[in-house]
Design a protein around this motif. Sequence first.
Motif, PDB file in Angstrom:
ATOM      1  N   LYS A   8       0.851  -1.189   0.000  1.00 17.02           N
ATOM      2  CA  LYS A   8       0.000   0.000   0.000  1.00 17.02           C
ATOM      3  C   LYS A   8       0.890   1.243   0.000  1.00 17.02           C
ATOM      4  N   PHE A   9       0.386   2.319  -0.548  1.00 18.30           N
ATOM      5  CA  PHE A   9       1.092   3.603  -0.512  1.00 18.30           C
ATOM      6  C   PHE A   9       0.060   4.711  -0.398  1.00 18.30           C
ATOM      7  N   GLU A  10       0.526   5.877   0.017  1.00 15.05           N
ATOM      8  CA  GLU A  10      -0.373   7.027   0.144  1.00 15.05           C
ATOM      9  C   GLU A  10      -0.491   7.704  -1.215  1.00 15.05           C
ATOM     10  N   TYR A  11      -1.680   7.684  -1.777  1.00 16.26           N
ATOM     11  CA  TYR A  11      -1.898   8.298  -3.074  1.00 16.26           C
ATOM     12  C   TYR A  11      -2.853   9.474  -2.933  1.00 16.26           C
ATOM     13  N   ARG A  12      -2.775  10.370  -3.909  1.00 16.65           N
ATOM     14  CA  ARG A  12      -3.655  11.532  -3.935  1.00 16.65           C
ATOM     15  C   ARG A  12      -4.579  11.413  -5.138  1.00 16.65           C
ATOM     16  N   LEU A  13      -5.863  11.544  -4.868  1.00 21.04           N
ATOM     17  CA  LEU A  13      -6.870  11.516  -5.923  1.00 21.04           C
ATOM     18  C   LEU A  13      -7.563  12.861  -5.989  1.00 21.04           C
ATOM     19  N   LYS A  14      -8.063  13.203  -7.157  1.00 19.00           N
ATOM     20  CA  LYS A  14      -8.938  14.368  -7.281  1.00 19.00           C
ATOM     21  C   LYS A  14      -9.983  14.054  -8.329  1.00 19.00           C
ATOM     22  N   SER A  15     -11.111  14.703  -8.206  1.00 17.86           N
ATOM     23  CA  SER A  15     -12.200  14.483  -9.141  1.00 17.86           C
ATOM     24  C   SER A  15     -12.519  15.801  -9.831  1.00 17.86           C
ATOM     25  N   THR A  16     -12.518  15.759 -11.173  1.00 18.39           N
ATOM     26  CA  THR A  16     -12.833  16.932 -11.973  1.00 18.39           C
ATOM     27  C   THR A  16     -13.739  16.495 -13.111  1.00 18.39           C
TER      28      THR A  16
END
Length: 149
Positions: A8-16
Amino acid sequence: MQDLNFPKFEYRLKSTENKVSIFDVIRKKFIILQPEEWVRQHCVHFLINEKKFSKSLINVEKELTINGLKKRYDIVVFNPDGSIHLMVECKSYNITIDQSTFDQIARYNLQLDATYLMVTNGINHYYCEMDMQAERYVFLKDIPDYTTV
């Protein structure tokens, strides 16, 4: 997205505009999150966090020309001298890795001349070391960490 056979790793998501994107630490931008991108990002973080490769030596999704056709490799890890240490072919987690996948990475490697190859769909990972003299690859249990290169 599907759980993968990577740490597992820390990921960044965004929604556009109803599209989810994931931040790519190599390209330093958000990329639309497709199943293959999910695998690619897990693999990039595996190479950085587990295998200890420097981000500065990793290249993602660059174009190359093979037999007059434009193609894109998924991940390449360079040696400090600019030669290619590792090339990775990522497939979606719902794609079965078969001979055609190995044929694809072998064709790319004729151009790039990597020492090691990795093929993954996020579930199954295959590692090979190239034997250029015999024109074949030798399967490995793992690829070496950067510190042992």
